[in-house]
Design an enzyme around this catalytic site. Structure first.
Site, PDB file in Angstrom:
ATOM      1  N   GLY A  25       0.837  -1.199   0.000  1.00  0.00           N
ATOM      2  CA  GLY A  25       0.000   0.000   0.000  1.00  0.00           C
ATOM      3  C   GLY A  25       0.856   1.225   0.000  1.00  0.00           C
ATOM      4  O   GLY A  25       1.711   1.387   0.834  1.00  0.00           O
ATOM      5  N   GLY A  27       2.739   4.417   0.544  1.00  0.00           N
ATOM      6  CA  GLY A  27       2.912   5.356   1.630  1.00  0.00           C
ATOM      7  C   GLY A  27       2.591   4.825   3.000  1.00  0.00           C
ATOM      8  O   GLY A  27       2.264   5.599   3.885  1.00  0.00           O
ATOM      9  N   TYR A  28       2.682   3.514   3.218  1.00  0.00           N
ATOM     10  CA  TYR A  28       2.268   2.966   4.505  1.00  0.00           C
ATOM     11  C   TYR A  28       3.002   3.640   5.656  1.00  0.00           C
ATOM     12  O   TYR A  28       2.381   4.078   6.622  1.00  0.00           O
ATOM     13  CB  TYR A  28       2.500   1.457   4.548  1.00  0.00           C
ATOM     14  CG  TYR A  28       2.003   0.834   5.828  1.00  0.00           C
ATOM     15  CD1 TYR A  28       0.634   0.726   6.052  1.00  0.00           C
ATOM     16  CD2 TYR A  28       2.881   0.407   6.811  1.00  0.00           C
ATOM     17  CE1 TYR A  28       0.158   0.184   7.229  1.00  0.00           C
ATOM     18  CE2 TYR A  28       2.411  -0.136   7.985  1.00  0.00           C
ATOM     19  CZ  TYR A  28       1.058  -0.256   8.193  1.00  0.00           C
ATOM     20  OH  TYR A  28       0.595  -0.777   9.368  1.00  0.00           O
ATOM     21  N   ARG A  49       7.121  11.132  -9.046  1.00  0.00           N
ATOM     22  CA  ARG A  49       7.853  10.502 -10.134  1.00  0.00           C
ATOM     23  C   ARG A  49       6.960  10.354 -11.357  1.00  0.00           C
ATOM     24  O   ARG A  49       5.791  10.009 -11.235  1.00  0.00           O
ATOM     25  CB  ARG A  49       8.366   9.115  -9.701  1.00  0.00           C
ATOM     26  CG  ARG A  49       9.358   9.167  -8.555  1.00  0.00           C
ATOM     27  CD  ARG A  49       9.941   7.785  -8.304  1.00  0.00           C
ATOM     28  NE  ARG A  49      10.856   7.414  -9.360  1.00  0.00           N
ATOM     29  CZ  ARG A  49      10.945   6.192  -9.884  1.00  0.00           C
ATOM     30  NH1 ARG A  49      10.142   5.245  -9.466  1.00  0.00           N
ATOM     31  NH2 ARG A  49      11.817   5.931 -10.823  1.00  0.00           N
ATOM     32  N   LYS A  58      -2.391   6.435  -6.046  1.00  0.00           N
ATOM     33  CA  LYS A  58      -1.148   7.054  -5.604  1.00  0.00           C
ATOM     34  C   LYS A  58      -1.142   8.552  -5.887  1.00  0.00           C
ATOM     35  O   LYS A  58      -0.660   9.353  -5.085  1.00  0.00           O
ATOM     36  CB  LYS A  58       0.044   6.356  -6.260  1.00  0.00           C
ATOM     37  CG  LYS A  58       0.169   4.895  -5.853  1.00  0.00           C
ATOM     38  CD  LYS A  58       1.332   4.237  -6.556  1.00  0.00           C
ATOM     39  CE  LYS A  58       1.420   2.760  -6.168  1.00  0.00           C
ATOM     40  NZ  LYS A  58       0.259   1.980  -6.622  1.00  0.00           N
ATOM     41  N   LYS A 152      20.373  -3.935   3.242  1.00  0.00           N
ATOM     42  CA  LYS A 152      20.353  -2.711   4.048  1.00  0.00           C
ATOM     43  C   LYS A 152      21.761  -2.366   4.521  1.00  0.00           C
ATOM     44  O   LYS A 152      22.128  -1.181   4.597  1.00  0.00           O
ATOM     45  CB  LYS A 152      19.399  -2.872   5.228  1.00  0.00           C
ATOM     46  CG  LYS A 152      17.932  -2.810   4.826  1.00  0.00           C
ATOM     47  CD  LYS A 152      17.007  -2.873   6.023  1.00  0.00           C
ATOM     48  CE  LYS A 152      15.552  -2.748   5.590  1.00  0.00           C
ATOM     49  NZ  LYS A 152      14.613  -2.762   6.728  1.00  0.00           N
ATOM     50  N   ARG A 156      23.988   0.995   3.961  1.00  0.00           N
ATOM     51  CA  ARG A 156      24.709   1.675   5.045  1.00  0.00           C
ATOM     52  C   ARG A 156      26.172   1.917   4.676  1.00  0.00           C
ATOM     53  O   ARG A 156      26.714   3.000   4.921  1.00  0.00           O
ATOM     54  CB  ARG A 156      24.645   0.850   6.331  1.00  0.00           C
ATOM     55  CG  ARG A 156      23.323   0.917   7.066  1.00  0.00           C
ATOM     56  CD  ARG A 156      23.471   0.317   8.452  1.00  0.00           C
ATOM     57  NE  ARG A 156      22.230   0.332   9.205  1.00  0.00           N
ATOM     58  CZ  ARG A 156      22.146   0.080  10.504  1.00  0.00           C
ATOM     59  NH1 ARG A 156      23.238  -0.229  11.186  1.00  0.00           N
ATOM     60  NH2 ARG A 156      20.972   0.111  11.122  1.00  0.00           N
ATOM     61  N   HIS A 284      12.049 -14.357   9.247  1.00  0.00           N
ATOM     62  CA  HIS A 284      11.964 -13.132  10.044  1.00  0.00           C
ATOM     63  C   HIS A 284      11.174 -13.378  11.328  1.00  0.00           C
ATOM     64  O   HIS A 284      11.585 -12.930  12.413  1.00  0.00           O
ATOM     65  CB  HIS A 284      11.321 -12.012   9.227  1.00  0.00           C
ATOM     66  CG  HIS A 284      12.219 -11.468   8.165  1.00  0.00           C
ATOM     67  ND1 HIS A 284      11.906 -10.337   7.444  1.00  0.00           N
ATOM     68  CD2 HIS A 284      13.416 -11.886   7.692  1.00  0.00           C
ATOM     69  CE1 HIS A 284      12.873 -10.079   6.576  1.00  0.00           C
ATOM     70  NE2 HIS A 284      13.792 -11.018   6.706  1.00  0.00           N
TER      71      HIS A 284
END
Length: 326
Positions: A25, A27-28, A49, A58, A152, A156, A284
């Site tokens: 979804g 912009g959660y 964009r 959107k 991720k 970094r 996870h």
């Protein structure tokens, strides 16, 4: 963000949102960060964009941001010069992208964002797409779920090699995704009769309301105490075991559920012959509910705890979240 939406935010304040989604979804998390930015009185910019195409939902979200005072900036993450020009209009950039969709192409886009920030040379703080577990503490994560943390960490390294001032945000478990369903996979609604309990159900977990994630994120962007550190959102009243969460729901609903315990090996075996996304989810969940990866460490000198930094924030308690589902 729990889609591949992209946000960029600043203290003169920028929010660049990539209005393209492959996930749950648009912009959660990003829309909550934008709302918190506007509420705090920051000039807020949202990236529009061209790839939005004919996605009316959107577009309506972006126009709602505009109506609330945000400014829309047209640029593409695939247009380096245009992205640099947009970044030079702000002083803080926040990227919010779903961990479930950060792989491959989206990883490349985040690296492009880092490169544009480096060339722009004006950004006082960059908050990359994290908002979950601290990937630096997940070096022993199981395959295939470890891809989320490995990528991720790659982002970094790019940030730190470019000497970009930054803050990493670890928001633990989003409340709406983990608490009403009593931590069950493949549903967002409370169980009606039976509930699976991971192991003995006594592993502590931090649950964080998504609006509070936005609030704490915006609080951190100008704070010297969070510069080049990780902030962990760890509301103590929301540090619950699965058993405590189930008992809270039973008390609120007045209904008792039948519990069945799932051994760790049995839970991992449930990945067999399932799709990649489910396999990632299982690993996870295993780290959270069997190993306690959210609570089995001390923050240390390279981090800070958001609720201690900002005691003025009245964060949402999980019983308040559960009441919405009665």
């Amino acid at each position: 963000m729990v889609t591949s939406d992209q946000i960029v935010c600043p203290s003169q304040f920028v929010a660049l949102i990539r209005a393209k989604s492959h996930g749950h979804g648009t912009g959660y998390i990003s829309r909550r960060i934008v709302a918190a930015s506007l509420a705090a009185g920051h000039p807020t910019f949202v990236l529009l964009r061209p790839e939005i195409g004919l996605d009316i939902d959107k577009l309506q979200i972006l126009l709602a941001f505009k109506a609330q005072g945000a400014r829309l900036l047209e640029a593409s993450l695939d247009d380096h010069d245009g992205l640099v020009a947009a970044i030079r209009q702000v002083d803080v950039v926040v990227s919010a992208m779903s961990g479930a969709h950060i792989r491959s192409h989206n990883l490349m886009l985040q690296i492009k964002l880092v490169e544009a920030i480096k060339q722009g040379g004006n950004i006082k703080r960059f908050l990359p797409s994290e908002f979950g577990r601290d990937p630096s503490r997940m070096g022993n994560a199981l395959e295939p779920g470890r891809v989320t943390f490995d990528e991720k960490m790659e982002i970094r390294r790019a940030i730190e090699n470019a000497n970009i001032p930054h803050t990493y945000v670890s928001a633990n478990c989003f409340a709406a995704y983990f608490s009403p369903n009593l931590c069950q996979m493949k549903t967002l609604l409370p169980p009606k009769e039976r509930v699976g309990v991971y192991g003995d159900g006594n592993v502590k977990v931090f649950f964080v309301d998504e609006d509070d994630v936005g609030t704490y994120t915006i609080k951190s962007i100008d704070d010297p105490r969070t510069l080049n550190k990780t902030i962990y959102i760890r509301p103590q009243d929301n540090c619950l075991t699965q058993n405590e969460l189930i008992a809270m729901w039973e008390k609120l609903s007045g209904k008792s559920l039948t519990k069945f315990h799932i051994h760790g090996d049995e839970f991992l075996a449930s990945m067999k012959d399932t799709d990649f996304a489910h396999q990632v989810g299982v690993t996870h969940f295993y780290h959270i509910f069997y190993e306690g990866c959210l609570t089995n460490f001390d923050i240390g000198d390279n981090g800070a705890e958001a609720t201690l930094l900002y005691p003025d924030v009245q964060y949402t308690r999980i019983n308040e979240v559960l009441k919405r589902y009665l």
